[in-house]
Design a protein around this motif. Structure first.
Motif, PDB file in Angstrom:
ATOM      1  N   ARG B   3       0.635  -1.028   0.057  1.00 12.29           N
ATOM      2  CA  ARG B   3       0.124   0.002   0.110  1.00 12.29           C
ATOM      3  C   ARG B   3       0.880   1.319  -0.068  1.00 12.29           C
ATOM      4  N   LEU B   4       0.352   2.284  -0.817  1.00 12.71           N
ATOM      5  CA  LEU B   4       1.241   3.371  -0.736  1.00 12.71           C
ATOM      6  C   LEU B   4       1.010   4.242   0.517  1.00 12.71           C
ATOM      7  N   GLY B   5       1.920   4.863   1.205  1.00 11.10           N
ATOM      8  CA  GLY B   5       1.995   5.663   2.417  1.00 11.10           C
ATOM      9  C   GLY B   5       1.458   6.970   2.405  1.00 11.10           C
ATOM     10  N   GLY B   6       1.204   7.693   3.312  1.00 12.99           N
ATOM     11  CA  GLY B   6       0.701   8.844   3.378  1.00 12.99           C
ATOM     12  C   GLY B   6       1.426   9.907   2.822  1.00 12.99           C
ATOM     13  N   GLU B   7       2.860   9.789   2.866  1.00  8.41           N
ATOM     14  CA  GLU B   7       3.814  10.720   2.111  1.00  8.41           C
ATOM     15  C   GLU B   7       3.497  10.672   0.566  1.00  8.41           C
ATOM     16  N   PRO B 186       9.602  -0.332 -10.061  1.00 13.96           N
ATOM     17  CA  PRO B 186       9.596   0.465  -9.070  1.00 13.96           C
ATOM     18  C   PRO B 186      10.727   1.605  -8.632  1.00 13.96           C
ATOM     19  N   LEU B 187      12.150   0.914  -9.306  1.00 12.41           N
ATOM     20  CA  LEU B 187      13.174   1.503  -8.939  1.00 12.41           C
ATOM     21  C   LEU B 187      13.234   2.710  -9.963  1.00 12.41           C
ATOM     22  N   ILE B 188      12.592   2.847 -11.245  1.00  7.94           N
ATOM     23  CA  ILE B 188      12.484   3.830 -12.173  1.00  7.94           C
ATOM     24  C   ILE B 188      11.511   4.865 -11.549  1.00  7.94           C
ATOM     25  N   ALA B 189      10.493   4.371 -11.076  1.00 10.12           N
ATOM     26  CA  ALA B 189       9.461   5.433 -10.699  1.00 10.12           C
ATOM     27  C   ALA B 189      10.170   6.158  -9.545  1.00 10.12           C
ATOM     28  N   TYR B 190      11.101   5.561  -8.540  1.00 10.74           N
ATOM     29  CA  TYR B 190      11.605   6.161  -7.529  1.00 10.74           C
ATOM     30  C   TYR B 190      12.598   7.272  -8.166  1.00 10.74           C
ATOM     31  N   GLY B 262       8.247   8.107   0.207  1.00  8.49           N
ATOM     32  CA  GLY B 262       7.278   6.977   0.145  1.00  8.49           C
ATOM     33  C   GLY B 262       7.897   5.753  -0.595  1.00  8.49           C
ATOM     34  N   LEU B 263       7.993   6.041  -1.811  1.00 15.05           N
ATOM     35  CA  LEU B 263       8.582   4.960  -2.765  1.00 15.05           C
ATOM     36  C   LEU B 263       9.663   4.050  -2.421  1.00 15.05           C
ATOM     37  N   GLU B 264      10.731   4.810  -1.921  1.00 13.56           N
ATOM     38  CA  GLU B 264      11.714   4.245  -1.455  1.00 13.56           C
ATOM     39  C   GLU B 264      11.461   3.425  -0.075  1.00 13.56           C
ATOM     40  N   GLN B 265      10.427   3.311   0.633  1.00 11.04           N
ATOM     41  CA  GLN B 265       9.897   2.513   1.749  1.00 11.04           C
ATOM     42  C   GLN B 265       9.381   1.434   1.023  1.00 11.04           C
ATOM     43  N   LEU B 267      10.177   0.145  -1.827  1.00  7.70           N
ATOM     44  CA  LEU B 267      11.201  -0.698  -2.555  1.00  7.70           C
ATOM     45  C   LEU B 267      11.713  -1.510  -1.585  1.00  7.70           C
ATOM     46  N   ASN B 268      11.982  -1.010  -0.348  1.00  5.78           N
ATOM     47  CA  ASN B 268      12.982  -1.564   0.696  1.00  5.78           C
ATOM     48  C   ASN B 268      12.061  -1.446   2.234  1.00  5.78           C
ATOM     49  N   PRO B 269      11.436  -2.528   2.483  1.00  6.61           N
ATOM     50  CA  PRO B 269      10.555  -2.431   3.431  1.00  6.61           C
ATOM     51  C   PRO B 269      11.580  -2.444   4.912  1.00  6.61           C
ATOM     52  N   ARG B 270      12.813  -2.688   4.837  1.00 10.40           N
ATOM     53  CA  ARG B 270      13.443  -2.772   6.027  1.00 10.40           C
ATOM     54  C   ARG B 270      13.611  -1.127   6.333  1.00 10.40           C
TER      55      ARG B 270
END
Lengths: 328, 276
Positions: B3-7, B186-190, B262-265, B267-270
């Motif tokens: 899910r996309l975050g609030g940011e 997703p990396l491209i979007a980021y 937001g997109l970075e998170q 990509l990388n749940p950690r």
């Protein structure tokens, strides 16, 4: 990579910069340098003395390799050409402006680093608390707001509204100081707003870096052992957690030096602070090519030197980076 | 996809607002931004909600049309950066070997060059048109994207389904377009969002330093003209002339940065856990 090899890489990079600086104005369409000497162009330099100096410096009528050789030789002897606008050697202008930038950048680097280390460790120590969340949100905001916007806000608040601090300049114009202390106080008063802006501009990224590094360290086994030994809280926090988080912090110092110089260019323009950024701004406005090129070289050299120094410090701090087990 | 975050939503809404203003500029703006629609330096009034500038142009109209410039730069320079980064990083990661080595040396070299001074030098000698600005920004910012793309492509290339596709005789272009590209989507979007943010900041910064296109009234150029007025801060004129463009640039940059975070998170749940 040892110190020698690193030094070589930096020298190579600087050579690329030197060559770019030489080739760019000569190879690009429009030939901006030739325009200075062409009576039919709008950039024509009318002062015959300056024109002669420019023609001699750029030597555009000679073959390219010869121009290049003379250019490199000139740089080695500290000859950066002559300003069209002020009819003074560029090197002289740089000597007059560089100390102000170093003062501004140095002050801001010092304060932003100290604050980021303290707040970052503290924030990581209490991660998840409201104070930590607040600091992280504020830092993300700070790290992404353009530096000229932050500067404008400070300028408007403290300079224009409250009138606590001077609006512009590095010191009071035409002031005669009774003592060295009075001079230092005046320069300090003018430094506060620009340095505060640059400190804030760098604080966000640095804080997030220290906090994340410390959070990572807190999960390490040695932290658990240290706690099990019954070490006091302060020793754990500052002696173990912060100390290990210092490594990534120093590793990023180089990137931060470049960031600081970028910020300084905008801040000096905004605050009319008499450093290199202001010099670049004024030269751009007047299309004073020799000064733009000279300032470009000097600023690049400063950034590269800072990067090199950060590399060396890092090498000394972290033995894992030294291959072959050589002791530094 | 998570899910996309609030940011991301916050950034998207701001960005949509800005795009709407840019597209509807002729409808929204009360005047032609180039027309001398009032006296110089008028205070805000019913006719000119944000007053007029030093030559009598309506500031609100300038501001509305300025959104077009910033968004054009964001889109063009963002796309340019990502395309170059994708090309070099994709090639290096996919081909490997000496090509990878050579391209990555180039990337390292480019990353060690100080960016803003170079940007100023290029802008000085390339001339200050908007296309030049976009080209210079793309040229200086692609190496960061290239490095990230290369790492990802390298890891995707080793996965079972990609190797299987090669075994079945799929050509390199087919594998790249059909399997690698979607995996790094997703990396491209980021990359697109963060590069667009840097581009907006740089364009405004260059215009602010006097290196922008003098014929295209961007938010950065508005700030420069306002700051050029002697004694701007001695009256409250900055309130409607300097502050609005500065605020617009900042909000657009923040919107793009928040989307990036937001997109970075995603990509990388950690990373997401680290922030909480």
């Amino acid at each position: 990579m040892g110190v020698g090899r690193r030094a070589f890489v930096y020298l190579l990079t600087f050579w690329v910069i030197l060559t770019l600086n030489f080739l760019l104005p000569r190879l690009l369409p429009g030939d901006p340098l030739a325009a200075l000497l062409d009576p039919s162009s709008s950039d024509y330099v009318y002062d015959p003395q300056v024109r002669a100096a420019l023609a001699a410096y750029y030597g555009l009528d000679r073959p390219l390799p010869e121009q290049y050789g003379r250019y490199l030789l000139g740089i080695l002897t500290g000859d950066l050409g002559r300003s069209i606008r002020l009819n003074r050697p560029v090197a002289e202008l740089v000597v007059g402006h560089l100390p102000w930038t170093l003062l501004l950048v140095g002050t801001a680097l010092l304060f932003s680093s100290a604050l980021a280390l303290l707040a970052g460790t503290e924030s990581a120590w209490r991660r998840g608390s409201w104070a930590d969340r607040g600091l992280v949100s504020a830092s993300i905001l700070l790290a992404n707001v353009p530096v000229y916007f932050a500067g404008m806000m400070l300028l408007l608040l403290f300079g224009a509204r409250l009138r606590w601090l001077p609006l512009a300049g590095g010191r009071t114009p035409f002031a005669r100081y009774p003592s060295a202390l009075a001079a230092a106080l005046d320069i300090g008063r003018h430094l506060i707003l620009p340095a505060l802006t640059l400190t804030l501009a760098m604080l966000g990224a640095k804080f997030l870096l220290v906090r994340n590094a410390t959070v990572n360290v807190l999960g390490e086994d040695f932290m658990l052992v240290a706690r099990a030994k019954g070490l006091p809280e302060g020793r754990l926090k500052w002696g173990h957690a912060l100390r290990n988080a210092l490594l990534p912090f120093v590793a990023h110092l180089a990137a931060h030096a470049g960031m600081a110089v970028t910020g300084a260019v905008f801040i000096e323009t905004l605050f009319s602070y008499p450093g290199m950024g202001r010099l670049i701004f004024e030269s751009v406005t007047a299309r004073d090519y020799p000064v733009i090129q000279g300032a470009f070289l000097v600023v690049s050299a400063v950034v590269l030197t800072a990067n090199f120094l950060a590399d060396i410090i890092n090498l000394h701090l972290d033995p894992r980076l030294r291959e072959g087990g050589a002791v530094g | 996809m998570r899910r996309l975050g609030g940011e991301v939503w916050f950034g998207l809404i701001l960005l949509a607002l800005c795009s709407a203003v840019a597209v509807l500029a002729p409808v929204l703006a009360p005047y032609d931004p180039r027309a001398f629609s009032g006296q110089p330096l008028e205070r805000p009034s019913r006719a000119h909600p944000l007053g007029t500038n030093d030559v009598g142009q309506d500031i609100l109209s300038e501001l509305i049309y300025g959104a077009r410039v910033s968004l054009t730069v964001a889109l063009a320079a963002g796309a340019g950066t990502v395309l170059l980064g994708l090309l070099v990083g994709g090639m290096a990661g996919y081909a490997g070997g000496w090509l990878d080595q050579a391209l990555m040396r180039l990337v390292d070299g480019m990353l060690s060059l100080p960016r803003l001074p170079l940007l100023i030098l290029f802008a000085t000698f390339l001339g200050s048109g908007l296309p030049q600005t976009i080209a210079v920004i793309s040229f200086l910012f692609w190496p960061t994207t290239a490095r990230v793309v290369r790492a990802q492509v390298q890891s995707v290339r080793q996965r079972g389904y990609v190797r299987m596709a090669r075994q079945f005789g799929a050509s390199h272009p087919y594998v790249f377009l059909r399997h690698i590209l979607p995996a790094i989507g997703p990396l491209i979007a980021y990359g697109l969002v963060t590069s667009a943010g840097h581009a907006v900041a740089m364009e405004a910064g260059l215009a602010f330093l006097g290196l922008g296109d003098p014929l295209v009234k961007s938010w950065g150029l508005m700030m420069r003209f306002a700051l050029n007025l002697p004694g701007l801060f001695l009256t409250d004129r900055w309130l409607w002339w300097l502050l609005p463009p500065a605020l617009c640039v900042t909000l657009l940059i923040l919107a793009l940065a928040l989307m990036g975070i937001g997109l970075e998170q995603n990509l990388n749940p950690r990373l997401a856990r680290r922030w909480r």
